[in-house]
Design a protein around this motif. Structure first.
Motif, PDB file in Angstrom:
ATOM      1  N   TYR A  79       0.831  -1.207   0.000  1.00  0.00           N
ATOM      2  CA  TYR A  79       0.000   0.000   0.000  1.00  0.00           C
ATOM      3  C   TYR A  79       0.864   1.255   0.000  1.00  0.00           C
ATOM      4  O   TYR A  79       2.041   1.232   0.346  1.00  0.00           O
ATOM      5  N   ARG A  80       0.239   2.357  -0.400  1.00  0.00           N
ATOM      6  CA  ARG A  80       0.873   3.675  -0.388  1.00  0.00           C
ATOM      7  C   ARG A  80       0.065   4.594   0.528  1.00  0.00           C
ATOM      8  O   ARG A  80      -1.122   4.377   0.736  1.00  0.00           O
ATOM      9  N   ARG A  81       0.727   5.618   1.045  1.00  0.00           N
ATOM     10  CA  ARG A  81       0.057   6.625   1.873  1.00  0.00           C
ATOM     11  C   ARG A  81      -0.062   7.935   1.102  1.00  0.00           C
ATOM     12  O   ARG A  81       0.897   8.400   0.498  1.00  0.00           O
ATOM     13  N   ARG A  82      -1.240   8.492   1.150  1.00  0.00           N
ATOM     14  CA  ARG A  82      -1.493   9.805   0.568  1.00  0.00           C
ATOM     15  C   ARG A  82      -2.196  10.640   1.630  1.00  0.00           C
ATOM     16  O   ARG A  82      -3.090  10.126   2.330  1.00  0.00           O
ATOM     17  N   GLY A 198       9.895   9.770   0.524  1.00  0.00           N
ATOM     18  CA  GLY A 198       8.674  10.544   0.664  1.00  0.00           C
ATOM     19  C   GLY A 198       8.751  11.848  -0.103  1.00  0.00           C
ATOM     20  O   GLY A 198       9.832  12.330  -0.426  1.00  0.00           O
ATOM     21  N   GLU A 219       2.602  13.109  -1.045  1.00  0.00           N
ATOM     22  CA  GLU A 219       2.466  12.431  -2.333  1.00  0.00           C
ATOM     23  C   GLU A 219       3.044  11.020  -2.236  1.00  0.00           C
ATOM     24  O   GLU A 219       4.161  10.847  -1.734  1.00  0.00           O
ATOM     25  N   PRO A 220       2.299  10.016  -2.687  1.00  0.00           N
ATOM     26  CA  PRO A 220       2.773   8.635  -2.572  1.00  0.00           C
ATOM     27  C   PRO A 220       3.945   8.352  -3.504  1.00  0.00           C
ATOM     28  O   PRO A 220       3.819   8.461  -4.724  1.00  0.00           O
ATOM     29  N   THR A 221       5.077   8.007  -2.944  1.00  0.00           N
ATOM     30  CA  THR A 221       6.266   7.709  -3.750  1.00  0.00           C
ATOM     31  C   THR A 221       6.774   6.289  -3.546  1.00  0.00           C
ATOM     32  O   THR A 221       7.642   5.844  -4.272  1.00  0.00           O
ATOM     33  N   ARG A 223       5.748   2.102  -1.683  1.00  0.00           N
ATOM     34  CA  ARG A 223       4.795   1.213  -1.033  1.00  0.00           C
ATOM     35  C   ARG A 223       5.350   0.739   0.312  1.00  0.00           C
ATOM     36  O   ARG A 223       6.551   0.612   0.489  1.00  0.00           O
TER      37      ARG A 223
END
Length: 259
Positions: A79-82, A198, A219-221, A223
């Motif tokens: 998963y990615r964080r935004r 990040g 901004e998701p960069t 996982r």
């Protein structure tokens, strides 16, 4: 997609820079660090417990299989964080731009706050703030050591500031400051040992009350593995406190998890 929203925090101080080295900032960072370690150890103990249970009920190799599956599942990047955070400060836009344009941006307090060393590009000691009025950005390296110094991680931070209108301009009373063009934007890029870590986009606007409004976009960069979820929850819990200790009030915050 999972959403998270935090309520408004306490009122900020008039000068963010004045609080950068205050004991309350160090206290928040220390509490976050202890909580983060606690959840990490709890997760590790759960994996060990699963291994021992499978070994006791089935066999040793079954326990090994269960432990291996759990470790792989927890570490696999899935998963990615935004995120989006709106802040308010009583300080002027010029002071806020200097803070976010420094080698220790307020939103990275959990990183520079626990780093063993913070170095500027030229190898000098990076100050926590700058009063020279510069708004061109900077770069720094945060060094962390783990396992009693056997492992070292270097987090390289690049900060670029682009000015819009006059930095000290504020929105007229009664006007919606968040809808005005930013007086400056700050781009923060981080790499850990050469890999993406990040990316943040920060927009600073004049506030209708003479202060500042700051929008921070994560901004998701990269996982993350599932093992990072508890650490993320801990960070979300203490993040508003760390910003409040530096003079910033969290007006609104959302965090999303995506693939």
């Amino acid at each position: 997609m999972v959403g998270l929203r935090n309520a408004t925090m306490s009122s900020p101080s008039a000068s963010p820079a004045a609080d950068r080295d205050a004991s309350n900032v160090r206290s928040v960072v220390a509490r976050h660090r202890r909580a983060e370690r606690a959840v990490s150890w709890t997760l590790a103990l759960l994996v060990v417990a699963a291994f021992l249970s499978a070994t006791a009920v089935l066999s040793f190799w079954s326990g090994v299989a269960v432990g291996t599956v759990l470790v792989v599942a927890l570490r696999a990047p899935v998963y990615r964080r935004r995120g989006s955070t709106r802040l308010r400060a009583d300080a002027s836009p010029a002071a806020v731009v200097r803070e976010f344009g420094s080698s220790t941006p307020p939103n990275l307090a959990f990183q520079w706050g626990i780093a063993d060393e913070v170095r500027s590009v030229d190898g000098g000691s990076a100050p926590p703030d700058s009063d020279d009025g510069s708004a061109s950005g900077t770069a720094a390296t945060y060094e962390f050591s783990y396992l009693f110094g056997l492992r070292t991680v270097e987090l390289e931070i690049s900060v670029d500031v682009t000015e819009g209108d006059a930095v000290d301009e504020v929105a007229p009373v009664g006007r919606s400051a968040p809808d005005d063009p930013p007086v400056a934007t700050v781009e923060i890029e981080g790499t850990a040992n050469g890999r993406p870590w990040g990316s943040y986009a920060v927009a600073v606007r004049g506030g209708a009350d003479g202060g500042s409004v700051v929008d921070v976009e994560l901004e998701p960069t990269r996982r993350f593995g599932l093992r990072r979820l508890p650490q993320g929850w801990v960070g979300d819990r203490y993040y508003p406190d760390a910003l409040a200790a530096q003079g910033y009030e969290v007006v609104e915050r959302t965090v999303s998890l995506t693939r």
